[in-house]
Design a protein around this motif. Structure first.
Motif, mmCIF file in Angstrom:
data_model
loop_
_atom_site.group_PDB
_atom_site.id
_atom_site.type_symbol
_atom_site.label_atom_id
_atom_site.label_comp_id
_atom_site.label_asym_id
_atom_site.label_seq_id
_atom_site.Cartn_x
_atom_site.Cartn_y
_atom_site.Cartn_z
ATOM 1 N N LEU A 246 0.828 -1.203 0.000
ATOM 2 C CA LEU A 246 0.000 0.000 0.000
ATOM 3 C C LEU A 246 0.865 1.258 0.000
ATOM 4 N N LEU A 247 1.694 1.392 1.013
ATOM 5 C CA LEU A 247 2.590 2.542 1.132
ATOM 6 C C LEU A 247 3.912 2.084 1.721
ATOM 7 N N THR A 248 5.003 2.469 1.124
ATOM 8 C CA THR A 248 6.314 2.183 1.701
ATOM 9 C C THR A 248 6.578 3.178 2.831
ATOM 10 N N PRO A 249 7.506 2.899 3.729
ATOM 11 C CA PRO A 249 7.849 3.880 4.770
ATOM 12 C C PRO A 249 8.243 5.233 4.188
ATOM 13 N N GLY A 250 8.988 5.223 3.083
ATOM 14 C CA GLY A 250 9.381 6.483 2.457
ATOM 15 C C GLY A 250 8.186 7.277 1.965
ATOM 16 N N GLN A 251 7.208 6.587 1.383
ATOM 17 C CA GLN A 251 6.002 7.275 0.924
ATOM 18 C C GLN A 251 5.199 7.832 2.095
ATOM 19 N N TYR A 254 6.936 10.979 3.252
ATOM 20 C CA TYR A 254 6.811 12.053 2.266
ATOM 21 C C TYR A 254 5.405 12.652 2.302
ATOM 22 N N LEU A 255 4.394 11.797 2.380
ATOM 23 C CA LEU A 255 3.022 12.286 2.459
ATOM 24 C C LEU A 255 2.780 13.051 3.753
ATOM 25 N N ALA A 256 3.372 12.571 4.855
ATOM 26 C CA ALA A 256 3.215 13.288 6.126
ATOM 27 C C ALA A 256 3.875 14.656 6.072
ATOM 28 N N GLN A 257 5.009 14.735 5.397
ATOM 29 C CA GLN A 257 5.717 16.014 5.285
ATOM 30 C C GLN A 257 4.937 17.003 4.407
ATOM 31 N N LYS A 258 4.413 16.516 3.272
ATOM 32 C CA LYS A 258 3.693 17.387 2.339
ATOM 33 C C LYS A 258 2.258 17.650 2.784
ATOM 34 N N ALA A 259 1.650 16.689 3.489
ATOM 35 C CA ALA A 259 0.292 16.822 4.032
ATOM 36 C C ALA A 259 -0.724 17.271 2.991
ATOM 37 N N PRO A 260 -0.918 16.510 1.918
ATOM 38 C CA PRO A 260 -1.898 16.899 0.892
ATOM 39 C C PRO A 260 -3.330 16.744 1.404
ATOM 40 N N ARG A 261 -4.127 17.803 1.292
ATOM 41 C CA ARG A 261 -5.455 17.811 1.902
ATOM 42 C C ARG A 261 -6.564 17.329 0.968
ATOM 43 N N THR A 262 -6.276 17.185 -0.307
ATOM 44 C CA THR A 262 -7.302 16.779 -1.271
ATOM 45 C C THR A 262 -6.837 15.559 -2.045
ATOM 46 N N PRO A 263 -7.781 14.769 -2.575
ATOM 47 C CA PRO A 263 -7.385 13.621 -3.396
ATOM 48 C C PRO A 263 -6.519 14.031 -4.576
ATOM 49 N N TRP A 264 -6.824 15.176 -5.186
ATOM 50 C CA TRP A 264 -6.030 15.632 -6.319
ATOM 51 C C TRP A 264 -4.587 15.887 -5.890
ATOM 52 N N ALA A 265 -4.409 16.518 -4.717
ATOM 53 C CA ALA A 265 -3.063 16.807 -4.222
ATOM 54 C C ALA A 265 -2.305 15.521 -3.917
ATOM 55 N N VAL A 266 -3.002 14.534 -3.389
ATOM 56 C CA VAL A 266 -2.357 13.240 -3.119
ATOM 57 C C VAL A 266 -1.862 12.621 -4.423
ATOM 58 N N SER A 268 -1.137 14.064 -7.198
ATOM 59 C CA SER A 268 -0.096 14.848 -7.866
ATOM 60 C C SER A 268 1.285 14.609 -7.276
ATOM 61 N N ILE A 269 1.358 14.352 -5.956
ATOM 62 C CA ILE A 269 2.678 14.163 -5.341
ATOM 63 C C ILE A 269 3.038 12.693 -5.173
ATOM 64 N N CYS A 270 2.036 11.812 -5.239
ATOM 65 C CA CYS A 270 2.313 10.383 -5.061
ATOM 66 C C CYS A 270 1.349 9.580 -5.926
ATOM 67 N N PRO A 271 1.523 9.621 -7.249
ATOM 68 C CA PRO A 271 0.556 8.994 -8.159
ATOM 69 C C PRO A 271 0.435 7.478 -7.984
ATOM 70 N N GLU A 272 1.444 6.829 -7.388
ATOM 71 C CA GLU A 272 1.393 5.371 -7.221
ATOM 72 C C GLU A 272 0.234 4.944 -6.322
ATOM 73 N N VAL A 273 -0.242 5.837 -5.453
ATOM 74 C CA VAL A 273 -1.303 5.471 -4.508
ATOM 75 C C VAL A 273 -2.605 6.182 -4.844
ATOM 76 N N SER A 274 -2.793 6.538 -6.104
ATOM 77 C CA SER A 274 -3.965 7.326 -6.491
ATOM 78 C C SER A 274 -5.270 6.617 -6.176
ATOM 79 N N VAL A 275 -5.271 5.268 -6.201
ATOM 80 C CA VAL A 275 -6.508 4.532 -5.927
ATOM 81 C C VAL A 275 -6.998 4.780 -4.497
ATOM 82 N N PHE A 276 -6.079 5.158 -3.599
ATOM 83 C CA PHE A 276 -6.454 5.407 -2.205
ATOM 84 C C PHE A 276 -6.410 6.903 -1.867
#
Length: 384
Positions: A246-251, A254-266, A268-276
Motif C-alpha cells: 500500500l505505502l512504503t515507509p518512504g512514501q 513524504y506524504l506526512a511532510q507534504k500533508a496533501p489535503r485533497t485527493p487531487w493533491a495526493v 499529484s505528489i504520489c501517483p502510485e497510490v492514487s486509488v487510495f
C-alpha cells in the motif's frame, strides 16, 4: 511417532493428539522446537508447521492449520522448568507469542550460543550441525509451500532435520561452555528471551515514530504520520496484503511532510497510490486537526557528540574491537554502540550492558578506565 515414521504425510492434526504430546513434553526437562511459516502476499505470516523433538529422539510435527488452539503448547513454552532449544528463534517466538499469547521462559538459542563460543559469527544451523556431527544437515525445500496439504516427503524430511540435532547440540554447547569458562556468558545472555520485547512484534506506529525523519517533522505533520500509518495497517489487514503493497515507509514520511489535503493533491505528489487518494486525504485532514499525535511517545532528537566525546568514543570502540578479536566473538556481544555513546557522554544513569555481568570483567573495566580518562578537568578560576 518415532524418528523414522516420516514416510507418509502424518501430522498431529487433532486436539487429542496434541494434548497427548503436551503431556509428554510436560514430563521432559528439554525440548527442541522450530516452525515453518509463510508470509507471501498476506498481511501477517501464517504459522504452517511446528516441529518438536523430545529427549527420547522422537520428532513430532504439529499442524496449526488443523489445530489452531495451541494453549497447551503455550504453557510448555512459558514453563521455567523446561529448556526450549531453538536456532535463531526471534521470528519463531514472535509467531508463537502472537498465537498463544504467552511470555516464554528458559529459551536457549543455539545461534547465540555458537557466537559466544567462537563457533562463527555468521554460522548457519548447517554449520553447527557440521561442528556437532562432522557433516552438514541436508538442505531441503525451505521455501516451498508449507501451507499445502499433504506435505511432501521432502518437506517432512526437511522439517524433521531442522530439530533432530538441536538437543544434542544444546548438550554439547553446555559442555563446551564449561570447558572454555563461558557457561556464565550463556546463562546470562539467554535471559534476554525472558523479556517479550525481544521477540514481540513491534507496534507499527511506535516503530515508525522512531525514525530520524519522523522526529524532525513538525508536531502537526507527526500527527498526520500517525494517522497515515494507522490507515495503512487497517487497510492492509482488511485486504490481507503486506503493508508495503500500500505505502512504503518512504512514501508515508513524504506524504506526512507534504500533508496533501485533497485527493487531487495526493495524486499529484504520489501517483502510485492514487486509488487510495480519498482515504489518504481524509486521514491527512484528521492529523492536521491535532496539535501533536496523542498517546505516542516521541523519542528526543539525537544529540551529536562533541569533538571531545567523539575522540573518547573512537577509543572505546577500538578497545572493544581488539578485545572481541582476542576472544573471537562478535564485537556487538561485548558492547553495543549505544553503550559506548553513553560512556563517551559520561552518562552515570545509563547503566550500559557492557558494565554488567560477565562483560564487566571481559571489557567493562577497561572501558571505564578509558571513559574516566576523558572526564573534563575543571578549569582553575582566573584572577578577578
Amino acid at each position: 511417532m518415532n524418528s523414522t515414521d516420516f514416510a507418509g504425510s502424518e501430522l498431529i492434526s487433532s486436539a487429542a493428539a496434541l494434548d497427548e504430546l503436551v503431556i509428554r513434553m510436560r514430563g521432559s526437562s528439554r525440548i527442541a522446537l522450530d516452525t515453518e511459516f509463510m508470509q507471501g502476499d498476506r498481511y501477517r505470516p501464517t504459522l504452517a508447521l511446528i516441529q518438536v523433538a523430545l529427549e527420547d529422539g522422537s520428532v513430532h510435527l504439529i499442524d496449526p492449520l488443523a489445530v489452531p488452539e495451541l494453549s497447551g503448547l503455550g504453557r510448555i513454552l512459558a514453563s521455567d522448568r523446561i529448556v526450549k532449544v531453538l536456532h535463531d528463534p526471534i521470528q519463531d517466538l514472535g509467531l508463537l507469542h502472537q498465537t498463544t499469547g504467552k511470555v516464554f521462559r528458559n529459551i536457549f538459542d543455539t545461534r547465540l550460543a555458537g557466537q559466544l563460543l567462537s563457533l562463527g559469527e555468521a554460522a548457519s544451523l548447517s554449520d553447527y550441525v557440521r561442528w556437532l556431527t562432522g557433516s552438514p544437515v541436508e538442505k531441503g525445500p525451505q521455501r516451498s509451500n508449507w501451507l499445502a496439504r499433504p506435505l511432501s516427503k521432502s518437506q517432512l524430511h526437511y522439517a524433521r532435520s531442522d530439530v533432530i540435532f538441536l538437543l544434542r547440540m544444546h548438550r554439547r554447547m553446555i559442555a563446551y561452555a564449561r570447558e572454555t569458562g563461558r557457561l556464565k556468558w550463556l546463562e546470562e545472555d539467554m535471559r534476554r528471551f525472558d523479556d517479550p520485547s525481544t521477540y514481540r512484534i513491534a507496534d507499527p506506529v511506535t516503530q515508525m515514530m522512531q525514525s530520524n525523519r519522523a522526529r524532525d517533522l513538525k508536531p502537526r505533520n507527526r500527527a498526520v504520520l500517525v494517522q497515515l500509518t494507522k490507515w495503512r495497517e487497517e487497510m492492509a489487514e482488511k485486504l490481507d496484503v503486506p503493508t508495503r503493497h500500500l505505502l512504503t515507509p518512504g512514501q508515508l514520511l513524504y506524504l506526512a511532510q507534504k500533508a496533501p489535503r485533497t485527493p487531487w493533491a495526493v495524486r499529484s505528489i504520489c501517483p502510485e497510490v492514487s486509488v487510495f487518494s480519498r482515504h489518504i486525504a481524509d486521514r491527512v485532514k484528521t492529523g492536521l486537526s491535532m496539535s501533536d499525535p496523542p498517546d505516542v511517545k516521541i523519542p528526543p532528537k539525537r544529540r551529536f557528540l562533541t569533538r571531545y566525546q567523539r575522540l573518547c568514543y573512537r577509543q572505546l570502540r577500538d578497545a572493544v574491537a581488539a578485545r572481541a578479536e582476542q576472544l573471537d566473538i562478535p564485537a556487538m556481544h561485548l558492547a553495543r554502540k549505544s553503550d559506548l555513546v553513553a560512556l563517551a557522554r559520561q552518562m552515570p544513569d545509563a547503566n550500559p550492558l557492557c558494565l554488567r555481568g560477565w562483560r564487566l570483567e571481559a571489557i567493562g573495566r577497561d572501558l571505564q578506565q578509558i571513559s574516566g580518562g576523558f572526564i573534563p578537568r575543571q578549569r582553575a578560576p582566573g584572577p578577578r
